[in-house]
Design a protein around this motif. Structure first.
Motif, short mmCIF file in Angstrom:
data_model
loop_
_atom_site.label_atom_id
_atom_site.label_comp_id
_atom_site.label_asym_id
_atom_site.label_seq_id
_atom_site.Cartn_x
_atom_site.Cartn_y
_atom_site.Cartn_z
N VAL A 65 7.93 -1.16 -15.02
CA VAL A 65 8.20 -1.45 -13.62
C VAL A 65 8.39 -0.15 -12.85
O VAL A 65 9.21 0.69 -13.21
CB VAL A 65 9.46 -2.33 -13.47
CG1 VAL A 65 9.73 -2.62 -12.00
CG2 VAL A 65 9.29 -3.63 -14.25
N ASP A 66 7.61 0.00 -11.79
CA ASP A 66 7.71 1.16 -10.91
C ASP A 66 8.32 0.70 -9.59
O ASP A 66 7.68 0.00 -8.82
CB ASP A 66 6.33 1.77 -10.67
CG ASP A 66 6.39 3.12 -9.95
OD1 ASP A 66 7.39 3.38 -9.26
OD2 ASP A 66 5.43 3.90 -10.08
N PRO A 67 9.56 1.09 -9.30
CA PRO A 67 10.23 0.60 -8.10
C PRO A 67 9.86 1.34 -6.82
O PRO A 67 10.31 0.95 -5.74
CB PRO A 67 11.71 0.82 -8.42
CG PRO A 67 11.70 2.03 -9.30
CD PRO A 67 10.44 1.93 -10.13
N ASP A 68 9.03 2.37 -6.92
CA ASP A 68 8.85 3.27 -5.79
C ASP A 68 7.54 3.11 -5.03
O ASP A 68 7.38 3.69 -3.96
CB ASP A 68 8.96 4.73 -6.27
CG ASP A 68 10.32 5.04 -6.83
OD1 ASP A 68 11.31 4.54 -6.28
OD2 ASP A 68 10.40 5.79 -7.83
N VAL A 69 6.59 2.33 -5.57
CA VAL A 69 5.26 2.32 -4.98
C VAL A 69 5.00 1.05 -4.18
O VAL A 69 5.71 0.05 -4.32
CB VAL A 69 4.18 2.48 -6.07
CG1 VAL A 69 4.32 3.82 -6.77
CG2 VAL A 69 4.25 1.33 -7.08
N LEU A 70 3.97 1.09 -3.34
CA LEU A 70 3.61 -0.06 -2.52
C LEU A 70 2.86 -1.11 -3.32
O LEU A 70 3.09 -2.31 -3.16
CB LEU A 70 2.76 0.38 -1.33
CG LEU A 70 3.43 1.27 -0.29
CD1 LEU A 70 2.44 1.66 0.79
CD2 LEU A 70 4.64 0.58 0.32
N TYR A 71 1.92 -0.68 -4.14
CA TYR A 71 1.20 -1.62 -5.00
C TYR A 71 0.60 -0.88 -6.17
O TYR A 71 0.47 0.36 -6.15
CB TYR A 71 0.11 -2.39 -4.24
CG TYR A 71 -0.95 -1.55 -3.57
CD1 TYR A 71 -2.08 -1.10 -4.26
CD2 TYR A 71 -0.86 -1.24 -2.22
CE1 TYR A 71 -3.06 -0.35 -3.64
CE2 TYR A 71 -1.84 -0.49 -1.58
CZ TYR A 71 -2.94 -0.05 -2.30
OH TYR A 71 -3.91 0.69 -1.67
N VAL A 72 0.26 -1.64 -7.22
CA VAL A 72 -0.32 -1.08 -8.43
C VAL A 72 -1.59 -1.86 -8.76
O VAL A 72 -1.57 -3.09 -8.81
CB VAL A 72 0.66 -1.17 -9.62
CG1 VAL A 72 0.00 -0.64 -10.90
CG2 VAL A 72 1.94 -0.39 -9.34
N ASP A 73 -2.68 -1.14 -8.98
CA ASP A 73 -3.97 -1.73 -9.32
C ASP A 73 -4.28 -1.41 -10.77
O ASP A 73 -4.58 -0.27 -11.11
CB ASP A 73 -5.05 -1.18 -8.39
CG ASP A 73 -6.42 -1.79 -8.65
OD1 ASP A 73 -6.59 -2.48 -9.67
OD2 ASP A 73 -7.33 -1.57 -7.82
N ASN A 74 -4.23 -2.44 -11.63
CA ASN A 74 -4.59 -2.28 -13.04
C ASN A 74 -5.98 -2.83 -13.33
O ASN A 74 -6.30 -3.14 -14.47
CB ASN A 74 -3.57 -2.99 -13.93
CG ASN A 74 -2.24 -2.27 -13.98
OD1 ASN A 74 -2.16 -1.11 -14.41
ND2 ASN A 74 -1.18 -2.93 -13.55
N GLY A 75 -6.79 -2.97 -12.30
CA GLY A 75 -8.13 -3.52 -12.49
C GLY A 75 -8.15 -5.00 -12.22
O GLY A 75 -8.32 -5.44 -11.09
N SER A 76 -7.94 -5.81 -13.25
CA SER A 76 -7.97 -7.26 -13.08
C SER A 76 -6.59 -7.84 -12.81
O SER A 76 -6.45 -9.05 -12.61
CB SER A 76 -8.57 -7.93 -14.32
OG SER A 76 -7.75 -7.71 -15.45
N VAL A 77 -5.56 -7.00 -12.81
CA VAL A 77 -4.19 -7.44 -12.52
C VAL A 77 -3.58 -6.46 -11.53
O VAL A 77 -3.55 -5.25 -11.77
CB VAL A 77 -3.33 -7.50 -13.80
CG1 VAL A 77 -1.90 -7.92 -13.45
CG2 VAL A 77 -3.93 -8.45 -14.82
#
Length: 334
Positions: free
Chosen positions: A151-163
């Motif tokens: 869990v990264d509490p600092d970012v706006l969004y995370v793109d893991n490709g299909s998730v």
């Protein structure tokens, strides 16, 4: 910044988007997704997304009642499944929703959560071993309940490709525009942003909480500087040039940029150059050398290096991808 780590993605019909709805949803996040994917801006020719609302029964969120178009089984046929958040994260998400989202992902769908919708993705096991985020007020609970999730509490969004996962409220809009940018290109995403009167691009790596997300006042130290820079991206501007224009020291400028944008002046400037390059690749036949000059990159080699590192594909591949999609859209226009 977000990277295209598996473009083009092999998934069902990319134009098909399904919202997975249930009781107690956060209506803002639901409305954001519906607004972005439910209607095309006038400036965009051809067909838009085929949006459906999927749930097991009529659902209530706040004082509103919503009748879904389809059941959860429809999620398995969507190219993108979006899971809005809901208010009571202390309650485990409904098992039928979790199972349906997992099945959709196994069938090849790209799955994105908005705000606390990340708890559904985590319960489905889609975030195990992956980096993810949610609203900063609930990141500790997400990490405690699902220790296999980074869990990264600092970012706006995370793109893991299909998730993909986003933080709350405005970050939900950022992620939706990011999806449009991946599917349709930067110029189309910018057209959507203009229609909604929101910033056209905030990278996922920006901080969730900054002291002033945008220069809201005319007397803000950056209010006049940012438009001035955008009009001069073809010039070899440096941080010192920006500081001199703003009539402050480079260190002082850096503090204002961090407070207003969550990033550094140099990174912000590079982001604007890359976005301009994307638009030129999509809309013109200019060569890479000409685009490098028009974006202040200097040489094609420099442009290719920064573009590939930032976007995840070379400029030529990016152009072919969105020129091909544009022609395909024209062919299917009714």
């Amino acid at each position: 910044m977000s990277v295209w780590n598996d473009m083009p993605r092999t998934i069902p019909d990319m134009s098909s988007v399904a919202l997975a709805v249930t009781d107690g949803m956060l209506h803002f996040e639901l409305s954001v997704a519906y607004e972005v994917f439910g209607s095309a801006p006038d400036a965009v020719p051809g067909p838009w997304y085929d949006l459906s609302v999927c749930g097991s029964d009529a659902v209530r969120f706040g004082r509103f009642r919503l009748e879904p178009d389809h059941g959860f089984d429809r999620l398995r046929h969507a190219g993108t499944v979006i899971v809005p958040g809901w208010a009571d994260v202390d309650v485990e998400p409904p098992a039928e929703l979790v199972d349906a989202v997992r099945a959709a992902h196994e069938a090849g769908a790209r799955v994105a959560s908005l705000c606390t919708g990340a708890f559904v993705l985590a319960a489905a096991g889609l975030l195990d071993g992956k980096r993810a985020t949610t609203h900063w007020a609930h990141t500790a609970e997400l990490a405690a309940r699902h220790p296999r999730v980074e869990v990264d509490p600092d970012v706006l969004y995370v793109d893991n490709g299909s998730v993909l996962t986003s933080a709350g409220k405005a970050a939900a809009m950022d992620l939706c525009l990011h999806l449009v940018r991946l599917d349709r290109g930067s110029s189309v995403a910018n057209a959507v942003a203009r229609r909604l009167v929101v910033p056209p691009h905030r990278g996922g790596g920006q901080a969730q909480f900054v002291t002033a997300p945008v220069p809201a006042r005319d007397d803000h130290p950056l209010a006049g500087l940012l438009p001035w820079v955008i009009e001069r991206l073809d010039e070899p501007l440096t941080v010192e040039d920006l500081a001199r224009r703003a009539r402050m020291s480079s260190r002082h400028l850096g503090r204002h940029f961090k407070a207003a944008t969550g990033t550094t002046p140099l990174q912000w400037l590079l982001t604007q150059r890359i976005r301009r390059a994307q638009e030129l690749l999509e809309k013109t036949d200019d060569g890479i050398d000409a685009i490098a000059a028009a974006t202040g990159m200097g040489t094609a080699t420099t442009l290719r290096r920064h573009f590939n590192r930032t976007v995840g594909v070379p400029p030529d591949t990016y152009r072919r991808t969105f020129r091909s999609r544009g022609r395909s859209s024209d062919v299917h226009t009714a």
